[in-house]
Design a protein around this motif. Structure first.
Motif, PDB file in Angstrom:
ATOM      1  N   CYS A   1       4.088 -15.899   3.172  1.00 36.69           N
ATOM      2  CA  CYS A   1       4.380 -14.716   2.371  1.00 36.69           C
ATOM      3  C   CYS A   1       3.131 -13.866   2.166  1.00 36.69           C
ATOM      4  N   ASP A   2       2.823 -13.083   3.160  1.00 40.82           N
ATOM      5  CA  ASP A   2       1.696 -12.169   3.089  1.00 40.82           C
ATOM      6  C   ASP A   2       2.090 -10.924   3.879  1.00 40.82           C
ATOM      7  N   ASP A   3       1.341  -9.848   3.711  1.00 42.91           N
ATOM      8  CA  ASP A   3       1.687  -8.596   4.376  1.00 42.91           C
ATOM      9  C   ASP A   3       1.260  -8.552   5.837  1.00 42.91           C
ATOM     10  N   ARG A   4       0.079  -9.007   6.130  1.00 44.06           N
ATOM     11  CA  ARG A   4      -0.484  -8.790   7.458  1.00 44.06           C
ATOM     12  C   ARG A   4      -0.025  -9.842   8.463  1.00 44.06           C
ATOM     13  N   PRO A   5       0.408  -9.406   9.659  1.00 48.55           N
ATOM     14  CA  PRO A   5       0.864 -10.349  10.687  1.00 48.55           C
ATOM     15  C   PRO A   5      -0.285 -11.204  11.223  1.00 48.55           C
TER      16      PRO A   5
ATOM     17  N   ARG B   1       7.246 -13.150   7.863  1.00 45.87           N
ATOM     18  CA  ARG B   1       6.262 -12.487   7.007  1.00 45.87           C
ATOM     19  C   ARG B   1       6.808 -11.138   6.564  1.00 45.87           C
ATOM     20  N   TYR B   2       6.089 -10.482   5.644  1.00 44.95           N
ATOM     21  CA  TYR B   2       6.526  -9.174   5.148  1.00 44.95           C
ATOM     22  C   TYR B   2       6.363  -8.062   6.176  1.00 44.95           C
ATOM     23  N   CYS B   3       5.387  -8.161   7.084  1.00 42.54           N
ATOM     24  CA  CYS B   3       5.112  -7.087   8.054  1.00 42.54           C
ATOM     25  C   CYS B   3       4.834  -7.678   9.428  1.00 42.54           C
TER      26      CYS B   3
ATOM     27  N   ASN C   1       2.187   2.243   0.822  1.00 44.15           N
ATOM     28  CA  ASN C   1       0.789   1.860   1.001  1.00 44.15           C
ATOM     29  C   ASN C   1       0.491   1.793   2.496  1.00 44.15           C
ATOM     30  N   PRO C   2      -0.273   2.748   3.030  1.00 46.97           N
ATOM     31  CA  PRO C   2      -0.541   2.759   4.466  1.00 46.97           C
ATOM     32  C   PRO C   2      -1.635   1.778   4.894  1.00 46.97           C
ATOM     33  N   PHE C   3      -2.221   1.064   3.964  1.00 43.32           N
ATOM     34  CA  PHE C   3      -3.385   0.249   4.286  1.00 43.32           C
ATOM     35  C   PHE C   3      -3.053  -1.206   4.597  1.00 43.32           C
ATOM     36  N   VAL C   4      -1.758  -1.553   4.715  1.00 50.70           N
ATOM     37  CA  VAL C   4      -1.397  -2.946   4.994  1.00 50.70           C
ATOM     38  C   VAL C   4      -1.229  -3.240   6.485  1.00 50.70           C
ATOM     39  N   THR C   5      -0.914  -2.237   7.300  1.00 48.86           N
ATOM     40  CA  THR C   5      -0.781  -2.466   8.742  1.00 48.86           C
ATOM     41  C   THR C   5      -1.251  -1.233   9.507  1.00 48.86           C
TER      42      THR C   5
END
Length: 173
Positions: A41-45, A64-66, A120-124
């Motif tokens: 469970c985190d944003d970044r692949p 995952r989230y992204c 939020n554009p800073f996650v991927t």
């Protein structure tokens, strides 16, 4: 394994996001017993295509989230967005009602004929790339893209994050 949930916390989650994620995972387990794969469970692949290209090793399914075109992570819903008190997101039945009411405020023909996105554009990297499509003096891609700064939004009482108030454009990304 076998319809059971084992949880190991590696780091502190953002606010109560982990609670909602666990709730969502339990819903998956209830609907698809013994069919839910490993989750991180985190944003970044993290599962790089490059790492498994040309390999006979099976790709580990990781939810995952992204994800993006360079990775094999499988995207699953972020259930916190169906109710997350710390960022003023109400339960889904209330949000849906607000969206329906917001949708009725402006007729389709009177809406801004642009696509709208706020996040939020800073996650991927793909979200950062999306921001390149925003309107500038030089280019007009028919998009209005906005950065959601949750810290600022929190300090200002969540006046600009109500989804019902965002039904002003014809298209939503």
């Amino acid at each position: 394994m076998h319809g059971k949930l084992y949880v190991e916390k590696y780091k502190k989650a953002i606010q109560t996001r982990d609670v909602f994620t666990l709730w969502g995972i339990l819903q998956l387990l209830r609907m698809y017993p013994a069919k839910v794969h490993d989750l991180d469970c985190d944003d970044r692949p993290v599962i790089s295509k490059e790492r498994f290209q040309g390999s006979n090793a099976p790709t580990p399914p990781l939810l995952r989230y992204c994800s993006d075109q360079w990775n094999l992570d499988i995207v699953f819903p972020d259930w916190s967005f169906w109710g997350w008190a710390e960022i003023n997101i109400k339960a889904w039945k209330h949000v849906l009602k607000e969206i329906k009411e917001g949708n009725e405020k402006t007729k389709w023909k009177d809406r801004v004929p642009y696509a709208y996105w706020k996040g939020n554009p800073f996650v991927t990297p793909t979200r950062k790339d999306l921001m390149k499509c925003n309107v500038t003096e030089k280019d007009d891609w028919n998009t209005h893209l906005y950065i959601q700064d949750w810290d600022q939004e929190s300090s200002q009482g969540y006046k600009k994050s109500n989804l019902g108030d965002q039904c002003t454009h014809r298209y939503v990304i």
